[in-house]
Design an enzyme around this catalytic site. Structure first.
Site, PDB file in Angstrom:
ATOM      1  N   THR A 187       0.831  -1.190   0.000  1.00 20.12           N
ATOM      2  CA  THR A 187       0.000   0.000   0.000  1.00 20.12           C
ATOM      3  C   THR A 187       0.872   1.248   0.000  1.00 20.12           C
ATOM      4  O   THR A 187       2.050   1.203   0.343  1.00 20.12           O
ATOM      5  CB  THR A 187      -0.923   0.014   1.224  1.00 20.12           C
ATOM      6  OG1 THR A 187      -0.119  -0.010   2.417  1.00 20.12           O
ATOM      7  CG2 THR A 187      -1.854  -1.188   1.224  1.00 20.12           C
ATOM      8  N   GLU A 332      -6.112  -2.683  -1.779  1.00 14.51           N
ATOM      9  CA  GLU A 332      -6.711  -3.900  -1.232  1.00 14.51           C
ATOM     10  C   GLU A 332      -7.891  -4.415  -2.057  1.00 14.51           C
ATOM     11  O   GLU A 332      -8.360  -5.534  -1.848  1.00 14.51           O
ATOM     12  CB  GLU A 332      -7.185  -3.651   0.205  1.00 14.51           C
ATOM     13  CG  GLU A 332      -6.058  -3.454   1.206  1.00 14.51           C
ATOM     14  CD  GLU A 332      -5.616  -2.013   1.372  1.00 14.51           C
ATOM     15  OE1 GLU A 332      -4.989  -1.690   2.387  1.00 14.51           O
ATOM     16  OE2 GLU A 332      -5.903  -1.192   0.447  1.00 14.51           O
ATOM     17  N   LYS A 431     -10.174  15.856  16.200  1.00 18.53           N
ATOM     18  CA  LYS A 431     -10.967  15.983  17.420  1.00 18.53           C
ATOM     19  C   LYS A 431     -10.508  17.232  18.167  1.00 18.53           C
ATOM     20  O   LYS A 431      -9.407  17.288  18.714  1.00 18.53           O
ATOM     21  CB  LYS A 431     -10.822  14.750  18.294  1.00 18.53           C
ATOM     22  CG  LYS A 431     -11.927  14.636  19.346  1.00 18.53           C
ATOM     23  CD  LYS A 431     -11.975  13.262  19.975  1.00 18.53           C
ATOM     24  CE  LYS A 431     -13.229  13.065  20.801  1.00 18.53           C
ATOM     25  NZ  LYS A 431     -13.318  11.705  21.386  1.00 18.53           N
ATOM     26  N   TRP A 436     -15.789  16.472  16.728  1.00 10.81           N
ATOM     27  CA  TRP A 436     -15.104  16.068  15.500  1.00 10.81           C
ATOM     28  C   TRP A 436     -15.216  17.139  14.410  1.00 10.81           C
ATOM     29  O   TRP A 436     -16.267  17.747  14.224  1.00 10.81           O
ATOM     30  CB  TRP A 436     -15.680  14.757  14.972  1.00 10.81           C
ATOM     31  CG  TRP A 436     -15.392  13.569  15.829  1.00 10.81           C
ATOM     32  CD1 TRP A 436     -16.282  12.901  16.617  1.00 10.81           C
ATOM     33  CD2 TRP A 436     -14.139  12.918  15.989  1.00 10.81           C
ATOM     34  NE1 TRP A 436     -15.654  11.863  17.269  1.00 10.81           N
ATOM     35  CE2 TRP A 436     -14.332  11.842  16.896  1.00 10.81           C
ATOM     36  CE3 TRP A 436     -12.860  13.123  15.471  1.00 10.81           C
ATOM     37  CZ2 TRP A 436     -13.311  10.992  17.279  1.00 10.81           C
ATOM     38  CZ3 TRP A 436     -11.840  12.267  15.857  1.00 10.81           C
ATOM     39  CH2 TRP A 436     -12.060  11.225  16.752  1.00 10.81           C
TER      40      TRP A 436
END
Length: 529
Positions: A187, A332, A431, A436
């Site tokens: 990845t 993936e 955060k 958030w």
């Protein structure tokens, strides 16, 4: 077998060599075209390419490689790289593609983990390859591609043409199980440590049929496909398999993807479909605007890798005179996950399109429970399907849950028609004061401003709030914009406390090899208090 009788259908293994076999037999004159650096472009038909790749299979076996063992490639998008892919995979070797933009230490760790024995090396990468040969005891041999010369007398280095002349021999392809591994890719590591993903022949084969669906990439024998996404990342989105499967010309830019070079390739070889990340097409747009050149043959551009503001999509469609298909995928997933159709209804939502047959999507809450309503709500995106990772390379634990779902790490929304829109990486959420902040919402608003080239928002440590958003801006070419205008664009569009107090300007945004903005680098550079 049914009892003692043969099954009702033939046993036909789904192995990737069949794509080039088909292209060679039924589209033998369709071409693989590689951009020349100091000379003319090279052109080779699929029939001739198949003959060379098959003889290379014999040479690789003669070097002592056995089915199931790994051969690494450190190379660009060229004909010779395609030959190594098919030459290796055709006899059951595993092709491990390496990213030339990583450090020697990172590449060496991957090579040692994979126990690669042979490394095929593209033009301009010889010094890096020699360093890897010295650093990796498992490496025994270098194969120099793209015209690099080997020193006489070195048993551990061969030049491709010499290897084909001295050791090349035709061999039978296939003769192994379709579930055998075909490729290995790590990845990109933009949000964490790279992990290895192993593709099987079956997964690559089924991914190819998924990508070729009429509402997906939809390639045909009438197409010439410019592959501006690197072959060392996620199978180049599967295009070296898909193009010969339908007899489309495969146009490879080598290591050079600047706007002038891509414009020349598109014009000279009448490219109809171009595939790459948004940053590549920004360079082409700038070149066309500066020179007045045109891309008359282009019919479609397929983009992915990172989100793209709607204003940029509209600019691309106007300037290129082509349909832009947005998409989403992951290493993936082999990698295609969703794609917008080749023809869009006026006013239709863009997003990233819908998943082609063979892949399913699920939205869950943070604990993994499916959301009762799968439409028009933000959830954690999970996937499962015929070409989705089961476990990472070398990992003892599966990467899927009990229901077979793989957690992508993305937040997403599905509209009433099932079109996917990403809402950010769950790891990228900021955060601040216990609440958030979603950086994607800020990036989409600011990224739509014509004076902004690229934008990224990251969390920066703050002694009072824990984290505060920090905005990183790469201005559009020749443009300037002050902080007040940037913050003003957000006023009333997001909560006031979401608006970043600090804005950083860079001349060039750090990018991963895939063209994604590398937020890991940004956090390391600017994320401290």
């Amino acid at each position: 077998m049914i009892g003692s009788l043969p099954g009702p259908m033939q046993d036909y293994a789904l192995t990737v060599d069949r794509f080039l076999d088909h292209g060679a037999k039924w589209h033998g004159e369709a071409r693989v075209i590689t951009a020349g650096v100091d000379g003319p472009d090279s052109l080779l038909g699929y029939a001739a390419l198949r003959e060379r790749a098959n003889r290379l299979s014999g040479a690789l076996l003669d070097l002592g490689l056995a089915p199931g063992e790994h051969i690494a490639t450190l190379a660009w998008n060229t004909q010779h790289h395609v030959e190594v892919w098919y030459g290796a995979m055709g006899v059951g070797l595993v092709c491990h593609t390496l990213n030339p933009r990583l450090t020697i230490a990172h590449l060496a760790a991957m090579i040692v983990q994979a126990e690669d024995r042979v490394l095929a090396v593209g033009a301009g990468l010889r010094d890096m390859a020699e360093a890897l040969l010295a650093a990796c005891p498992c490496l025994e041999h270098l194969i120099l591609l793209d015209g690099d010369a080997a020193e006489a007398g070195r048993a551990d280095v061969s030049e491709l043409e010499t290897l084909l002349a001295e050791r090349g021999r035709p061999v039978e392809w296939g003769r192994f199980d379709e579930t055998a591994p075909a490729g290995l890719c790590f990845t990109s590591g933009t949000t964490g440590a790279p992990k290895g993903v192993v593709y099987t022949h079956r997964s690559n084969y089924l991914h190819t049929t998924r990508a070729l669906q009429a509402d997906a990439m939809a390639l045909t024998a009438d197409d010439a496909v410019l592959v501006a996404v690197p072959m060392f990342h996620a199978n180049a989105w599967g295009l070296p398999f898909a193009a010969p499967a339908v007899g489309a010309d495969l146009v490879l830019p080598g290591r050079v993807t600047d706007g002038a070079s891509l414009a020349r390739l598109i014009d000279r070889h009448q490219v109809t479909v171009a595939v790459g990340v948004p940053t590549v097409w920004l360079g082409l747009l700038d070149h066309l605007d500066a020179t007045g050149a045109e891309t008359h043959s282009l019919e479609r551009i397929i983009i992915g890798g990172s989100s793209c503001p709607d204003s940029l999509l509209q600019r691309m469609e106007r300037r290129f005179g082509a349909t832009v298909q947005t998409s989403w995928g992951m290493t993936e997933l082999s990698p295609l996950g969703a794609i917008s159709p080749r023809s869009r209804r006026p006013g239709a939502a863009r997003g990233s399109g819908r998943p082609p047959m063979g892949l399913d999507l699920l939205l869950t809450d943070a604990e993994g429970a499916p959301l009762p309503d799968q439409r028009n709500v933000v959830g954690h995106l999970k996937v499962r399907g015929q070409s989705v990772l089961n476990r990472y390379f070398g990992a003892a634990e599966a990467a899927i849950d009990a229901g077979g779902w793989f957690d992508t790490g993305d937040l997403a929304i599905l509209d009433d028609a099932g079109n996917l829109t990403l809402a950010g990486r769950s790891k990228d959420l900021i955060k601040s004061g216990g609440e958030w902040i979603n950086p994607v919402e800020i990036e989409e608003i600011v990224g739509a401003l014509p004076s902004v080239g690229l934008v990224a928002v990251i969390g920066r440590s703050d002694p009072k709030w824990g984290e505060r958003p920090l905005m990183v801006i790469e201005p559009a070419r020749g443009q300037t914009i002050d902080d007040a205008d940037l913050k003003g664009a957000l006023k009333g569009q997001v909560a006031d406390w979401w608006i970043p107090e600090r804005i950083v300007r860079v001349t060039a945004m750090p990018l991963a090899a895939t063209g994604k903005i590398n937020k890991a680098v940004l956090r390391a550079t600017y994320g401290g208090a």
